[in-house]
Design a protein around this motif. Sequence first.
Motif, PDB file in Angstrom:
ATOM      1  N   TYR A  84      -6.751 -12.559  -3.166  1.00  0.00           N
ATOM      2  CA  TYR A  84      -7.041 -11.262  -2.562  1.00  0.00           C
ATOM      3  C   TYR A  84      -6.984 -10.203  -3.655  1.00  0.00           C
ATOM      4  O   TYR A  84      -6.551 -10.482  -4.786  1.00  0.00           O
ATOM      5  N   ARG A  85      -7.432  -9.019  -3.336  1.00  0.00           N
ATOM      6  CA  ARG A  85      -7.550  -7.963  -4.350  1.00  0.00           C
ATOM      7  C   ARG A  85      -6.731  -6.733  -3.973  1.00  0.00           C
ATOM      8  O   ARG A  85      -6.628  -6.369  -2.795  1.00  0.00           O
ATOM      9  N   ARG A  87      -5.890  -2.607  -5.659  1.00  0.00           N
ATOM     10  CA  ARG A  87      -6.357  -1.612  -6.623  1.00  0.00           C
ATOM     11  C   ARG A  87      -5.479  -0.383  -6.536  1.00  0.00           C
ATOM     12  O   ARG A  87      -4.807  -0.149  -5.529  1.00  0.00           O
ATOM     13  N   ASN A  89      -5.717   3.570  -6.359  1.00  0.00           N
ATOM     14  CA  ASN A  89      -6.624   4.680  -6.106  1.00  0.00           C
ATOM     15  C   ASN A  89      -6.260   5.806  -7.076  1.00  0.00           C
ATOM     16  O   ASN A  89      -5.283   6.523  -6.864  1.00  0.00           O
ATOM     17  N   GLU A 106      -5.186  -6.833 -10.528  1.00  0.00           N
ATOM     18  CA  GLU A 106      -5.996  -6.601  -9.330  1.00  0.00           C
ATOM     19  C   GLU A 106      -6.262  -7.891  -8.555  1.00  0.00           C
ATOM     20  O   GLU A 106      -6.564  -7.845  -7.368  1.00  0.00           O
ATOM     21  N   GLU A 139      -3.837   0.024  -2.942  1.00  0.00           N
ATOM     22  CA  GLU A 139      -4.634  -0.313  -1.766  1.00  0.00           C
ATOM     23  C   GLU A 139      -5.107  -1.769  -1.818  1.00  0.00           C
ATOM     24  O   GLU A 139      -5.381  -2.308  -2.900  1.00  0.00           O
ATOM     25  N   THR A 141      -8.097  -4.352  -1.068  1.00  0.00           N
ATOM     26  CA  THR A 141      -9.554  -4.266  -0.985  1.00  0.00           C
ATOM     27  C   THR A 141     -10.097  -5.579  -0.426  1.00  0.00           C
ATOM     28  O   THR A 141      -9.672  -6.654  -0.853  1.00  0.00           O
ATOM     29  N   ASN A 143     -12.326  -8.895   0.321  1.00  0.00           N
ATOM     30  CA  ASN A 143     -13.128  -9.790  -0.513  1.00  0.00           C
ATOM     31  C   ASN A 143     -13.646 -10.930   0.350  1.00  0.00           C
ATOM     32  O   ASN A 143     -13.617 -10.853   1.581  1.00  0.00           O
ATOM     33  N   SER A 148     -10.956  -6.323   5.900  1.00  0.00           N
ATOM     34  CA  SER A 148     -10.006  -5.217   5.970  1.00  0.00           C
ATOM     35  C   SER A 148      -9.147  -5.324   7.221  1.00  0.00           C
ATOM     36  O   SER A 148      -9.630  -5.633   8.311  1.00  0.00           O
ATOM     37  N   GLN A 154      -3.156  -0.661   4.888  1.00  0.00           N
ATOM     38  CA  GLN A 154      -3.980  -1.088   3.759  1.00  0.00           C
ATOM     39  C   GLN A 154      -3.572  -0.407   2.459  1.00  0.00           C
ATOM     40  O   GLN A 154      -4.176  -0.647   1.413  1.00  0.00           O
ATOM     41  N   TRP A 155      -2.542   0.400   2.503  1.00  0.00           N
ATOM     42  CA  TRP A 155      -2.113   1.108   1.302  1.00  0.00           C
ATOM     43  C   TRP A 155      -0.615   1.381   1.357  1.00  0.00           C
ATOM     44  O   TRP A 155       0.008   1.344   2.416  1.00  0.00           O
TER      45      TRP A 155
END
Length: 239
Positions: A84-85, A87, A89, A106, A139, A141, A143, A148, A154-155
């Motif tokens: 999973y990813r 990132r 922000n 990431e 967050e 992201t 894939n 989602s 999610q963050w």
Amino acid sequence: MNRRMICFLVAAVCLSGACRERDIEVYDAGRVSLNIAKGEFRPGTYPESYAFNAYFLGVGAGDYTLDIPVRLTGVVDYERDREYRVRVNEELSQYAVNGVEYTLDERQLLRKGLYEDTFPLTIHVARLNETDDYKLRIELTPNENFVSGLPEYQWVEVSFVKNVNTPPAFWENTSKLSKLTYHPVKCAKFLEVSGITDPDWKDAGTSLALDYWIAVCTEYFEQNEVYDQTTGNRIFFDE
């Protein structure tokens, strides 16, 4: 029943916003997603956000790693790890650069057989300055493995500093210190002398130790001329 089915939050509960584990059922989910476990996800278990002051990690602290939990909604895979990813922000973060003040890969793995795992965020304490207040908004992201999940999960925010510009709780909660005019330079010297690493430390009747630390700090500022960089006034510990 397929052994790969997982306990997960009931869809109706999630849609109502009360996403808690008090309502759980076995469900073969076609929609596979991840959520960062925080706050009301399981009340009393996960923090809403993360914050720390590097001053309280101990003298000579190097890297400091936070393991941030993620939880699966969907089917557990017992045979393979799934990538999973994550990132950062950058627009909602401040002052920190990946590979400099912190390191975050990431690409992460939800390991096989797990419905909860963690990803590491490493803060490079020695590279932090004593001026900035750092903040990261991390967050998830989507894939090819995970769509989602719930927007509010999610963050997560991680805040950290390496200064004592604001009086720590231990200074305000300790009567003999709270009577003194606060200054970051005085606090930094006190931490150096006392070796305290708990920002919520309280004097639990060890008045002799506290008196000794105060005496050592008082003597230091009497023997060394230390000035406030803004006002130019000399700093004395016992004032």
